[in-house]
Write a protein that holds these residues in place. Structure first.
Motif, PDB file in Angstrom:
ATOM      1  N   TRP A  55     -37.334  -5.212 -33.541  1.00 23.94           N
ATOM      2  CA  TRP A  55     -36.469  -6.473 -34.252  1.00 23.94           C
ATOM      3  C   TRP A  55     -36.311  -7.398 -33.167  1.00 23.94           C
ATOM      4  CZ3 TRP A  55     -36.365  -8.723 -38.651  1.00 23.94           C
ATOM      5  CH2 TRP A  55     -35.673  -9.732 -38.676  1.00 23.94           C
ATOM      6  N   LYS A  56     -35.498  -7.466 -32.055  1.00 22.85           N
ATOM      7  CA  LYS A  56     -35.632  -8.189 -31.328  1.00 22.85           C
ATOM      8  C   LYS A  56     -36.654  -9.486 -30.938  1.00 22.85           C
ATOM      9  CE  LYS A  56     -31.598  -7.226 -28.885  1.00 22.85           C
ATOM     10  NZ  LYS A  56     -30.849  -6.747 -27.590  1.00 22.85           N
ATOM     11  N   ARG A  57     -37.529  -8.740 -30.856  1.00 18.73           N
ATOM     12  CA  ARG A  57     -39.453  -9.545 -30.240  1.00 18.73           C
ATOM     13  C   ARG A  57     -39.264 -10.052 -31.545  1.00 18.73           C
ATOM     14  NH1 ARG A  57     -40.551  -5.400 -27.801  1.00 18.73           N
ATOM     15  NH2 ARG A  57     -41.802  -4.392 -29.271  1.00 18.73           N
ATOM     16  N   HIS A  58     -39.715  -9.517 -32.804  1.00 18.70           N
ATOM     17  CA  HIS A  58     -40.325  -9.889 -34.472  1.00 18.70           C
ATOM     18  C   HIS A  58     -39.342 -10.960 -34.213  1.00 18.70           C
ATOM     19  CE1 HIS A  58     -42.350 -10.009 -37.852  1.00 18.70           C
ATOM     20  NE2 HIS A  58     -40.811  -9.800 -38.278  1.00 18.70           N
TER      21      HIS A  58
ATOM     22  N   LYS B  72     -31.294 -18.077 -40.655  1.00 18.62           N
ATOM     23  CA  LYS B  72     -31.346 -17.618 -41.237  1.00 18.62           C
ATOM     24  C   LYS B  72     -32.291 -16.460 -41.441  1.00 18.62           C
ATOM     25  CE  LYS B  72     -34.515 -20.539 -43.679  1.00 18.62           C
ATOM     26  NZ  LYS B  72     -35.169 -21.783 -43.900  1.00 18.62           N
ATOM     27  N   LEU B  73     -32.817 -15.902 -40.751  1.00 21.92           N
ATOM     28  CA  LEU B  73     -33.543 -15.067 -40.039  1.00 21.92           C
ATOM     29  C   LEU B  73     -32.619 -13.408 -40.182  1.00 21.92           C
ATOM     30  CD1 LEU B  73     -36.968 -15.475 -37.734  1.00 21.92           C
ATOM     31  CD2 LEU B  73     -36.568 -14.911 -40.377  1.00 21.92           C
ATOM     32  N   ASP B  74     -31.292 -13.064 -39.263  1.00 22.17           N
ATOM     33  CA  ASP B  74     -30.273 -12.390 -39.510  1.00 22.17           C
ATOM     34  C   ASP B  74     -29.576 -12.396 -40.964  1.00 22.17           C
ATOM     35  OD1 ASP B  74     -30.664 -12.285 -36.580  1.00 22.17           O
ATOM     36  OD2 ASP B  74     -29.143 -13.799 -36.164  1.00 22.17           O
ATOM     37  N   ASP B  75     -29.397 -13.370 -41.516  1.00 29.63           N
ATOM     38  CA  ASP B  75     -29.055 -12.649 -43.208  1.00 29.63           C
ATOM     39  C   ASP B  75     -30.456 -12.487 -43.980  1.00 29.63           C
ATOM     40  OD1 ASP B  75     -27.329 -13.861 -44.877  1.00 29.63           O
ATOM     41  OD2 ASP B  75     -28.760 -14.910 -45.939  1.00 29.63           O
TER      42      ASP B  75
ATOM     43  N   THR C  33     -39.987 -14.240 -32.433  1.00 28.76           N
ATOM     44  CA  THR C  33     -40.967 -14.057 -32.574  1.00 28.76           C
ATOM     45  C   THR C  33     -41.527 -15.438 -33.987  1.00 28.76           C
ATOM     46  OG1 THR C  33     -42.819 -12.443 -31.599  1.00 28.76           O
ATOM     47  CG2 THR C  33     -43.389 -14.271 -33.131  1.00 28.76           C
ATOM     48  N   LEU C  34     -40.306 -15.258 -34.724  1.00 31.32           N
ATOM     49  CA  LEU C  34     -40.947 -16.218 -36.230  1.00 31.32           C
ATOM     50  C   LEU C  34     -39.517 -16.856 -36.142  1.00 31.32           C
ATOM     51  CD1 LEU C  34     -40.369 -13.097 -38.637  1.00 31.32           C
ATOM     52  CD2 LEU C  34     -42.378 -14.772 -38.837  1.00 31.32           C
ATOM     53  N   THR C  35     -38.967 -17.158 -34.717  1.00 31.23           N
ATOM     54  CA  THR C  35     -38.233 -18.239 -34.823  1.00 31.23           C
ATOM     55  C   THR C  35     -38.675 -18.841 -34.217  1.00 31.23           C
ATOM     56  OG1 THR C  35     -35.771 -16.622 -34.773  1.00 31.23           O
ATOM     57  CG2 THR C  35     -35.711 -18.635 -33.758  1.00 31.23           C
ATOM     58  N   PHE C  36     -39.097 -18.873 -33.077  1.00 31.79           N
ATOM     59  CA  PHE C  36     -39.727 -20.133 -32.444  1.00 31.79           C
ATOM     60  C   PHE C  36     -40.802 -20.592 -33.398  1.00 31.79           C
ATOM     61  CE2 PHE C  36     -38.497 -17.577 -28.440  1.00 31.79           C
ATOM     62  CZ  PHE C  36     -37.702 -18.487 -28.612  1.00 31.79           C
TER      63      PHE C  36
ATOM     64  N   LYS D 291     -51.785 -16.366 -33.347  1.00 35.29           N
ATOM     65  CA  LYS D 291     -51.090 -16.236 -31.372  1.00 35.29           C
ATOM     66  C   LYS D 291     -49.883 -14.888 -31.440  1.00 35.29           C
ATOM     67  CE  LYS D 291     -50.901 -17.985 -26.191  1.00 35.29           C
ATOM     68  NZ  LYS D 291     -50.802 -19.438 -26.012  1.00 35.29           N
ATOM     69  N   ALA D 292     -49.361 -15.307 -31.885  1.00 39.33           N
ATOM     70  CA  ALA D 292     -47.724 -14.180 -32.039  1.00 39.33           C
ATOM     71  C   ALA D 292     -48.381 -13.572 -32.974  1.00 39.33           C
ATOM     72  CB  ALA D 292     -46.863 -15.637 -32.595  1.00 39.33           C
ATOM     73  N   TYR D 293     -48.943 -12.845 -33.711  1.00 37.23           N
ATOM     74  CA  TYR D 293     -49.352 -11.554 -33.933  1.00 37.23           C
ATOM     75  C   TYR D 293     -50.798 -11.720 -34.362  1.00 37.23           C
ATOM     76  CZ  TYR D 293     -44.262 -11.449 -35.716  1.00 37.23           C
ATOM     77  OH  TYR D 293     -43.131 -12.152 -36.411  1.00 37.23           O
ATOM     78  N   PRO D 294     -51.133 -11.218 -32.744  1.00 40.03           N
ATOM     79  CA  PRO D 294     -52.864 -10.688 -33.220  1.00 40.03           C
ATOM     80  C   PRO D 294     -53.371  -9.575 -33.457  1.00 40.03           C
ATOM     81  CG  PRO D 294     -51.460 -10.603 -30.454  1.00 40.03           C
ATOM     82  CD  PRO D 294     -50.160 -11.037 -31.351  1.00 40.03           C
ATOM     83  N   ARG D 295     -54.704  -9.924 -33.998  1.00 41.58           N
ATOM     84  CA  ARG D 295     -55.024  -8.595 -34.272  1.00 41.58           C
ATOM     85  C   ARG D 295     -54.725  -7.196 -33.620  1.00 41.58           C
ATOM     86  NH1 ARG D 295     -59.792  -9.665 -38.494  1.00 41.58           N
ATOM     87  NH2 ARG D 295     -59.663  -7.879 -39.473  1.00 41.58           N
ATOM     88  N   PRO D 296     -54.920  -6.166 -33.885  1.00 41.15           N
ATOM     89  CA  PRO D 296     -54.578  -5.109 -33.119  1.00 41.15           C
ATOM     90  C   PRO D 296     -56.509  -4.714 -32.391  1.00 41.15           C
ATOM     91  CG  PRO D 296     -54.168  -4.280 -35.323  1.00 41.15           C
ATOM     92  CD  PRO D 296     -54.492  -5.823 -35.207  1.00 41.15           C
TER      93      PRO D 296
END
Length: 103
Positions: free
Chosen positions: A25-28, A51-54, A31-34, A98-103
């Motif tokens: 979760w920290k990684r996700h 906002k994401l924590d909430d 990434t979303l925060t940035f 770039k943050a969420y590359p395709r597998p």
């Protein structure tokens, strides 16, 4: 795919997101925060982190209460934030891919 299969997939996705703990979760979250802050300011990053924590807390509460209609609302809320950022800056799509590359 019929609607019941789609609904089931959405429930599974919500549960996986709600139950993601620790480093996953920290990684996700980071990434979303940035991405959502768009490198604008540390204040903007803090705002989106909050906002994401909430958002995740509300998602966990809904999954625990088996309130999947509300989960769908939360998914639309996150999607709205992402779309807003995609409209806000020119390089947002490249940044997201770039943050969420395709597998």
């Amino acid at each position: 795919m019929d609607s019941s299969a789609i609904e089931h997939a959405q429930r599974v996705a919500a549960r996986v997101t709600a139950e993601a703990a620790g480093e996953e979760w920290k990684r996700h979250h980071m990434t979303l925060t940035f991405f959502l802050a768009g490198a604008r300011s540390s204040h903007e990053e803090e705002h989106h982190a909050y906002k994401l924590d909430d958002w995740r807390k509300r998602l966990v509460d809904c999954v625990e209460a088996d309130a999947y209609a509300k989960v769908a609302e939360l998914r639309r809320e996150l999607r709205g934030w992402l779309l807003e950022e995609l409209e806000y800056r020119d390089n947002a799509l490249a940044s997201l891919l770039k943050a969420y590359p395709r597998p």
